[in-house]
Design a protein around this motif. Structure first.
Motif, PDB file in Angstrom:
ATOM      1  N   ARG A 116       0.811  -1.222   0.000  1.00  0.00           N
ATOM      2  CA  ARG A 116       0.000   0.000   0.000  1.00  0.00           C
ATOM      3  C   ARG A 116       0.842   1.268   0.000  1.00  0.00           C
ATOM      4  N   ALA A 117       2.114   1.176   0.383  1.00  0.00           N
ATOM      5  CA  ALA A 117       2.986   2.351   0.379  1.00  0.00           C
ATOM      6  C   ALA A 117       3.387   2.748  -1.039  1.00  0.00           C
ATOM      7  N   GLU A 118       3.222   1.860  -2.024  1.00  0.00           N
ATOM      8  CA  GLU A 118       3.575   2.164  -3.407  1.00  0.00           C
ATOM      9  C   GLU A 118       2.337   2.036  -4.295  1.00  0.00           C
ATOM     10  N   PRO A 119       1.666   3.138  -4.592  1.00  0.00           N
ATOM     11  CA  PRO A 119       0.404   3.092  -5.351  1.00  0.00           C
ATOM     12  C   PRO A 119       0.514   2.385  -6.694  1.00  0.00           C
ATOM     13  N   MET A 120       1.652   2.502  -7.386  1.00  0.00           N
ATOM     14  CA  MET A 120       1.781   1.907  -8.705  1.00  0.00           C
ATOM     15  C   MET A 120       1.752   0.380  -8.641  1.00  0.00           C
TER      16      MET A 120
END
Length: 402
Positions: free
Chosen positions: A272-276
Motif C-alpha cells: 500500500r505504500a507504493e500506489p503503482m
C-alpha cells in the motif's frame, strides 16, 4: 509470464519515428484519449442529449466502443510490447505499426459515421484492425515458437467474434449485439484474470524482496490458482450464454470467492505504500467483487444488471488498464516505477468512478448526478493519463534504468 520487455527506442530524433518505435506509445495514448472522449459521447447519446451519425443504437455503440474500440487498443498496446520479450524478436515498429494504428483509427471513424456508408462497408472497415492484428500476433508467436502464449491468439479471435456479433445487429441481420458485447467484456476479464494474476504477484514478490524482505512472500502458483482460473472460465461462459438465468449465479459466486482467496495470498496490503504496485491488486480485486455482485444480484435482484456489471467494466477493466499503462509507459521510457501525486490521482479518479457507477442506483433522486460524476471521474482519469504521459510516449527513452 516474464516481465514486460524493456528496449530502447529508435535512435532517431524524429518524433514520429520515436512515437512509432513501440506499440505501447500510440496505442496506450489513443486508447486513453478515446476512453476520455468516447464516454461523454456515449452518455450524451444514451440520454438523447446528442445524436451521433452511427447506425448503432446508443447502448450498443457504448458497449462496442468501450469493449472493442478502447479495449482493443489497450490489448494491442500490451501485446505489441510484451511479445518481443516472449519471442526474442524485434518489436513491430515504424510503417507496419503506423498501418496498424491507422486501421484502428479507421475503425473508430467507420463505426461512428456508419449511417453514411453501407453497413457491410462500415463493418469491414472496423473488423480490419482485429483481423490484421490476429495475423500479426499469430505470426510473431509462431515465428518465435512461443507456443506457451498461443492462447492470446484465441483471445483475439474471441474479441473479433464478439465485434462481429455487434455488427450483425447494427446491420439488422441478427439480434446478437448484447451477446457480442458480453463476449468482449468476458474476454477482457479473462485476460485480466490470467495476465494480471501473473504480473501482480511477480511484481509484488520483487518489490517485497527489495523493500521489505521480512514480509511473507506472495504464494506461488498452485492448485487454488488453477481452480480459480477454471472457475472463472466456467462463470464467464455461463454469464455470456445465460446472463439472466438464476443458475448462472452459482458459478459466478464460486469463481468470485476463489479469485478473492487467490488475491489475498498475494500480500497486496503490504504494497500500500507504493500506489503503482498496490493498484494492480486493486484492479484485480474488482474481478471477484464484480462476480459476487452480479451473482448476488441474480439471486436477490437488489439493483438492475448494469450496476454490478460496471464493477467488471469500470472497476476491473478501467483500473487494470490504467495500472498497466502507467507502469509499462514509465518502465519502457526509463522512468522510475513510482507513482507521483498526479499518477496517484489517476488511480483515485478511476476508483471513484467505479464506486459511484455501482452505487448510483442506491442514491435515489441523486441517481443521475452520481452517473454524471462517475462519468466525469472516468474521463478525468484517462484525460490525466493523456496529459501526464503524452511527453513520455512521444520522446526518447531516458538513459537511466527504470
Amino acid at each position: 509470464m516474464p516481465p514486460i520487455p524493456r528496449y530502447r527506442a529508435q535512435a532517431s530524433q524524429n518524433p514520429v519515428a520515436i512515437f512509432l518505435s513501440a506499440g505501447f506509445r500510440p496505442f496506450f495514448l489513443f486508447a486513453a484519449l478515446w476512453a476520455a472522449v468516447g464516454l461523454p459521447l456515449s452518455i450524451a447519446y444514451l440520454e438523447a442529449a446528442a445524436e451521433l451519425p452511427t447506425r448503432f443504437a446508443p447502448s450498443l455503440w457504448h458497449a462496442h466502443e468501450m469493449a472493442f474500440g478502447f479495449g482493443g487498443a489497450v490489448v494491442a498496446g500490451f501485446l505489441l510490447t510484451a511479445i518481443p520479450n516472449w519471442t526474442g524478436r524485434l518489436p513491430l515498429q515504424g510503417a507496419p505499426l503506423a498501418g496498424l494504428v491507422a486501421l484502428w483509427l479507421l475503425g473508430r471513424i467507420a463505426v461512428l459515421t456508419s449511417n453514411s456508408a453501407p453497413a457491410l462497408v462500415s463493418a469491414a472497415l472496423d473488423l480490419a484492425f482485429p483481423a490484421v492484428f490476429i495475423f500479426v500476433v499469430a505470426r510473431e508467436i509462431a515465428t518465435g515458437r512461443n507456443w506457451r502464449n498461443l492462447p492470446m491468439v484465441a483471445a483475439l479471435a474471441l474479441l473479433f467474434f464478439g465485434n462481429l456479433l455487434t455488427h450483425l445487429e447494427a446491420m439488422d441481420l441478427a439480434a446478437t449485439g448484447a451477446i457480442g458485447a458480453r463476449v468482449g467484456v468476458a474476454t477482457l476479464i479473462m485476460l485480466i484474470a490470467i495476465i494480471g494474476g501473473r504480473i501482480a504477484p511477480s511484481f509484488t514478490r520483487n518489490w517485497l524482496a527489495k523493500n521489505s524482505p521480512a514480509e511473507v512472500e506472495p504464494a506461488p502458483f498452485g492448485a487454488l490458482d488453477r481452480f480459480a482460473l477454471a472457475a472463472t472460465l466456467v462463470a464467464l461462459v455461463a454469464w455470456v450464454a445465460f446472463p439472466d438465468a438464476g443458475l448462472t449465479a452459482a458459478p459466478l459466486i464460486i469463481a468470485g470467492a476463489a479469485l478473492f482467496l487467490r488475491l489475498i495470498r498475494w500480500r497486496g496490503v503490504s504494497t500500500r505504500a507504493e500506489p503503482m504496485l498496490f493498484v494492480l491488486h486493486l484492479g484485480y480485486g474488482w474481478v471477484p467483487l464484480g462476480f459476487l455482485l452480479i451473482g448476488g444480484n441474480e439471486l436477490w435482484g437488489v439493483a438492475g444488471p448494469a450496476a454490478p456489471l460496471h464493477a467488471l467494466t469500470v472497476g476491473a477493466i478501467g483500473t487494470m488498464t490504467l495500472a498497466v499503462m502507467t507502469r509499462a509507459t514509465r518502465g519502457h521510457t526509463g522512468r522510475p516505477l513510482l507513482a507521483d501525486r498526479w499518477t496517484a490521482a489517476i488511480y483515485v479518479a478511476i476508483t471513484l468512478a467505479a464506486i459511484l457507477r455501482i452505487g448510483a442506483p442506491f442514491m435515489g433522486e441523486h441517481y443521475f448526478a452520481a452517473l454524471a460524476v462517475a462519468g466525469g471521474m472516468w474521463s478525468l482519469a484517462y484525460g490525466l493519463f493523456v496529459v501526464l504521459y503524452f511527453g513520455m510516449v512521444t520522446t526518447r527513452r531516458l538513459h537511466q534504468t527504470a
